[in-house]
Scaffold this motif. Structure first.
Motif, PDB file in Angstrom:
ATOM      1  N   UNK A 116       0.518  -1.275  -0.093  1.00  0.00           N
ATOM      2  CA  UNK A 116      -0.122   0.410   0.221  1.00  0.00           C
ATOM      3  C   UNK A 116       0.726   1.206   0.237  1.00  0.00           C
ATOM      4  N   UNK A 117       2.122   1.430  -0.928  1.00  0.00           N
ATOM      5  CA  UNK A 117       2.748   2.047  -0.679  1.00  0.00           C
ATOM      6  C   UNK A 117       2.029   3.713  -1.632  1.00  0.00           C
ATOM      7  N   UNK A 118       2.317   4.678  -1.501  1.00  0.00           N
ATOM      8  CA  UNK A 118       2.895   6.027  -2.107  1.00  0.00           C
ATOM      9  C   UNK A 118       2.725   6.202  -3.615  1.00  0.00           C
ATOM     10  N   UNK A 119       2.593   6.703  -4.579  1.00  0.00           N
ATOM     11  CA  UNK A 119       2.843   6.590  -5.583  1.00  0.00           C
ATOM     12  C   UNK A 119       2.212   7.644  -6.639  1.00  0.00           C
ATOM     13  N   UNK A 120       3.727   8.418  -7.348  1.00  0.00           N
ATOM     14  CA  UNK A 120       3.174   9.432  -8.067  1.00  0.00           C
ATOM     15  C   UNK A 120       3.311   9.177  -9.029  1.00  0.00           C
ATOM     16  N   UNK A 121       2.731   9.703 -10.097  1.00  0.00           N
ATOM     17  CA  UNK A 121       2.308   9.506 -11.714  1.00  0.00           C
ATOM     18  C   UNK A 121       2.818  10.355 -12.065  1.00  0.00           C
ATOM     19  N   UNK A 122       3.242  10.741 -12.928  1.00  0.00           N
ATOM     20  CA  UNK A 122       3.505  11.947 -14.774  1.00  0.00           C
ATOM     21  C   UNK A 122       4.343  11.534 -15.429  1.00  0.00           C
ATOM     22  N   UNK A 123       3.608  12.467 -16.859  1.00  0.00           N
ATOM     23  CA  UNK A 123       4.437  12.000 -17.285  1.00  0.00           C
ATOM     24  C   UNK A 123       4.563  13.642 -18.583  1.00  0.00           C
ATOM     25  N   UNK A 124       5.458  13.211 -19.084  1.00  0.00           N
ATOM     26  CA  UNK A 124       6.261  14.149 -20.383  1.00  0.00           C
ATOM     27  C   UNK A 124       5.603  14.128 -21.911  1.00  0.00           C
ATOM     28  N   UNK A 125       4.548  12.687 -22.333  1.00  0.00           N
ATOM     29  CA  UNK A 125       4.442  12.892 -23.071  1.00  0.00           C
ATOM     30  C   UNK A 125       2.836  12.430 -23.228  1.00  0.00           C
ATOM     31  N   UNK A 126       1.937  13.463 -23.017  1.00  0.00           N
ATOM     32  CA  UNK A 126       0.287  13.130 -22.512  1.00  0.00           C
ATOM     33  C   UNK A 126      -0.383  12.729 -23.275  1.00  0.00           C
ATOM     34  N   UNK A 127       0.266  13.329 -25.598  1.00  0.00           N
ATOM     35  CA  UNK A 127      -0.637  12.798 -25.872  1.00  0.00           C
ATOM     36  C   UNK A 127      -0.689  11.887 -26.305  1.00  0.00           C
ATOM     37  N   UNK A 128       0.448  10.761 -26.228  1.00  0.00           N
ATOM     38  CA  UNK A 128       0.614   9.371 -26.201  1.00  0.00           C
ATOM     39  C   UNK A 128       0.274   8.465 -24.365  1.00  0.00           C
ATOM     40  N   UNK A 129       1.221   9.189 -23.715  1.00  0.00           N
ATOM     41  CA  UNK A 129       1.297   7.693 -22.377  1.00  0.00           C
ATOM     42  C   UNK A 129       0.284   8.547 -20.515  1.00  0.00           C
ATOM     43  N   UNK A 130      -0.596   9.147 -21.399  1.00  0.00           N
ATOM     44  CA  UNK A 130      -1.683   9.667 -20.130  1.00  0.00           C
ATOM     45  C   UNK A 130      -2.280   9.159 -20.255  1.00  0.00           C
ATOM     46  N   UNK A 131      -2.894   8.118 -20.380  1.00  0.00           N
ATOM     47  CA  UNK A 131      -4.113   7.235 -20.498  1.00  0.00           C
ATOM     48  C   UNK A 131      -3.235   5.937 -19.362  1.00  0.00           C
ATOM     49  N   UNK A 132      -2.652   5.456 -20.429  1.00  0.00           N
ATOM     50  CA  UNK A 132      -1.748   4.643 -19.442  1.00  0.00           C
ATOM     51  C   UNK A 132      -1.611   4.615 -17.442  1.00  0.00           C
ATOM     52  N   UNK A 133      -1.320   5.630 -18.198  1.00  0.00           N
ATOM     53  CA  UNK A 133      -0.539   6.040 -16.372  1.00  0.00           C
ATOM     54  C   UNK A 133      -2.261   6.525 -15.588  1.00  0.00           C
ATOM     55  N   UNK A 134      -3.192   6.739 -16.472  1.00  0.00           N
ATOM     56  CA  UNK A 134      -4.471   7.144 -15.530  1.00  0.00           C
ATOM     57  C   UNK A 134      -4.561   6.066 -14.902  1.00  0.00           C
ATOM     58  N   UNK A 135      -4.589   4.623 -15.814  1.00  0.00           N
ATOM     59  CA  UNK A 135      -4.971   3.358 -15.363  1.00  0.00           C
ATOM     60  C   UNK A 135      -4.578   3.098 -14.808  1.00  0.00           C
ATOM     61  N   UNK A 136      -3.010   2.418 -14.786  1.00  0.00           N
ATOM     62  CA  UNK A 136      -2.163   2.094 -13.664  1.00  0.00           C
ATOM     63  C   UNK A 136      -2.465   2.632 -12.482  1.00  0.00           C
ATOM     64  N   UNK A 137      -2.574   4.445 -12.220  1.00  0.00           N
ATOM     65  CA  UNK A 137      -2.902   4.911 -10.772  1.00  0.00           C
ATOM     66  C   UNK A 137      -4.201   4.185 -10.556  1.00  0.00           C
ATOM     67  N   UNK A 138      -5.413   4.139 -11.204  1.00  0.00           N
ATOM     68  CA  UNK A 138      -6.760   3.747 -10.915  1.00  0.00           C
ATOM     69  C   UNK A 138      -6.877   2.534 -10.009  1.00  0.00           C
ATOM     70  N   UNK A 139      -6.025   1.400 -11.441  1.00  0.00           N
ATOM     71  CA  UNK A 139      -6.054   0.482 -10.777  1.00  0.00           C
ATOM     72  C   UNK A 139      -5.540   0.091  -8.639  1.00  0.00           C
ATOM     73  N   UNK A 140      -4.213   0.583  -9.257  1.00  0.00           N
ATOM     74  CA  UNK A 140      -3.119   0.909  -7.397  1.00  0.00           C
ATOM     75  C   UNK A 140      -4.436   1.428  -6.331  1.00  0.00           C
ATOM     76  N   UNK A 141      -4.572   2.777  -6.942  1.00  0.00           N
ATOM     77  CA  UNK A 141      -5.795   2.941  -5.856  1.00  0.00           C
ATOM     78  C   UNK A 141      -6.661   2.403  -5.149  1.00  0.00           C
ATOM     79  N   UNK A 142      -7.681   1.513  -6.308  1.00  0.00           N
ATOM     80  CA  UNK A 142      -8.336  -0.019  -5.996  1.00  0.00           C
ATOM     81  C   UNK A 142      -7.537  -0.965  -5.492  1.00  0.00           C
ATOM     82  N   UNK A 143      -6.610  -1.041  -4.743  1.00  0.00           N
ATOM     83  CA  UNK A 143      -5.944  -1.917  -4.265  1.00  0.00           C
ATOM     84  C   UNK A 143      -4.825  -1.533  -3.552  1.00  0.00           C
ATOM     85  N   UNK A 144      -5.435  -0.118  -3.159  1.00  0.00           N
ATOM     86  CA  UNK A 144      -5.290   0.250  -1.167  1.00  0.00           C
ATOM     87  C   UNK A 144      -4.274   1.600  -1.638  1.00  0.00           C
TER      88      UNK A 144
END
Length: 270
Positions: A116-144
Motif C-alpha cells: 500500500x505504497x504512495x505512488x506518483x504518476x507523471x508524463x512528459x508525453x500526454x498525447x500518448x501516455x497520459x491514459x496509460x498512467x491514468x489507468x495504472x493509477x486507478x488500479x493501484x488506488x483500488x488496491x489500496x
C-alpha cells in the motif's frame, strides 16, 4: 481465461504474451517503429557529447562519452539495430524487450499494491501516455495505494505543473505540453519536502520526470522511446529500476490499451 481489465473506460481482455507481441508489432509500438535511425543516432551522439537535454534529469558524468557505448546499451535493452554502420531508414524496438519490461514493471506494481505504497504518476508525453498512467493509477488506488496529490501553484519551464486524471503534467496556455525536462518533477519533489510531506515510495513516469526522480534516489520506473537513451542507461547503472522500451506516441493512443491490460493483469491489479 483472465478477466476483462478496465482501460480507457473500455473493458478489454488481457492478451497473452504472444497476442500482445503481435499487437505491438501491428500497431508499431514496437518492431519497425516510426523513429528514423538518423534521429536515434543523433540523440545518442548528443547525449555522449554532454548535452543535458538528452540526459533526462540523470547525472551521467563522463561515463557515456562514447556514442558507440550508448548504441550498445540501446541494442541490448531496447532492440535498436546494433550495427553502427546502419545510418538511415527506420529503427527497431524489440517487442520481446517491451514485454519483458512490462513484466518487471508489473512486479514492482505488485509490491506497491501489497505494501500500500504512495505512488506518483507523471508524463512528459500526454498525447500518448497520459491514459496509460491514468489507468495504472486507478488500479493501484483500488488496491489500496495512495496516489500522491501534488502541491498546488507549482511552476516550471515557464509553465504550470498540474495534475490531470491523477497524472502530473506540464501546462502552458491551456495546453498539455510534451516535455523532456526534469524541472517539473523537481518542482513537485521540492514542494513536497517544503510542505513536510514524504517523498513518494514509487514514481511511474517517463522522460525527465522519471530521470529526475531516479537521480534523487527514489524508486522510479519509466517508459522510454528508442531515441531517449538516458533512461536505459539509468537502468543499466541501477539508478532507474525499470525502463520499458516502446514508441511513446503512436497514431492512436487507444493502441496502448492491450498493453495496459496485460500490465495490470500481470501485476494482479484487476
Amino acid at each position: 481465461m483472465p478477466k476483462p481489465i478496465e482501460t480507457s473506460d473500455r473493458s478489454i481482455e488481457a492478451p497473452s504474451r504472444a497476442e500482445l507481441i503481435d499487437h505491438l508489432v501491428r500497431t508499431r509500438i514496437a518492431g519497425q517503429v516510426a523513429t528514423p535511425r538518423e534521429n536515434n543516432l543523433s540523440h545518442y551522439r548528443k547525449l555522449a557529447n554532454g548535452d543535458r537535454h538528452y540526459w533526462l534529469g540523470l547525472e551521467l558524468g563522463d561515463r557515456w562519452a562514447d556514442e558507440q557505448d550508448v548504441l550498445a546499451v540501446m541494442a541490448e535493452r531496447c532492440g535498436v539495430v546494433d550495427d553502427p554502420e546502419v545510418r538511415h531508414g527506420q529503427d527497431t524496438i524489440d517487442p520481446e524487450l517491451t514485454v519483458a519490461g512490462l513484466d518487471r514493471l508489473a512486479a514492482r506494481l505488485r509490491k506497491a499494491a501489497a505494501d500500500r505504497q504512495s505512488v506518483l504518476f507523471a508524463t512528459g508525453h500526454p498525447g500518448g501516455l497520459l491514459d496509460v498512467h491514468r489507468a495504472t493509477a486507478a488500479a493501484l488506488r483500488a488496491a489500496g495505494c495512495e496516489i500522491v496529490v501534488i502541491p498546488q501553484g507549482l511552476v516550471a519551464d515557464e509553465g504550470s505543473v498540474w495534475q490531470f486524471a491523477d497524472v502530473a503534467v506540464l501546462e502552458r496556455g491551456a495546453t498539455l505540453w510534451h516535455t523532456h525536462s526534469p524541472a517539473p518533477m523537481a518542482a513537485i519533489l521540492d514542494a513536497l519536502a517544503a510542505e513536510g510531506r514524504p517523498q513518494p515510495d514509487l514514481v511511474v513516469a517517463d522522460h525527465g520526470w522519471a530521470g529526475c526522480a531516479a537521480q534523487r534516489g527514489l524508486d522510479a520506473v519509466g517508459y522510454a522511446d528508442c531515441n531517449d537513451p538516458a533512461l536505459f542507461l539509468g537502468e543499466a547503472e541501477g539508478t532507474l529500476q525499470v525502463a520499458i522500451p516502446l514508441d511513446d506516441h503512436v497514431r492512436d493512443p487507444r493502441y496502448y490499451d492491450p498493453l495496459v491490460a496485460y500490465l495490470l493483469n500481470a501485476a494482479g491489479l484487476r
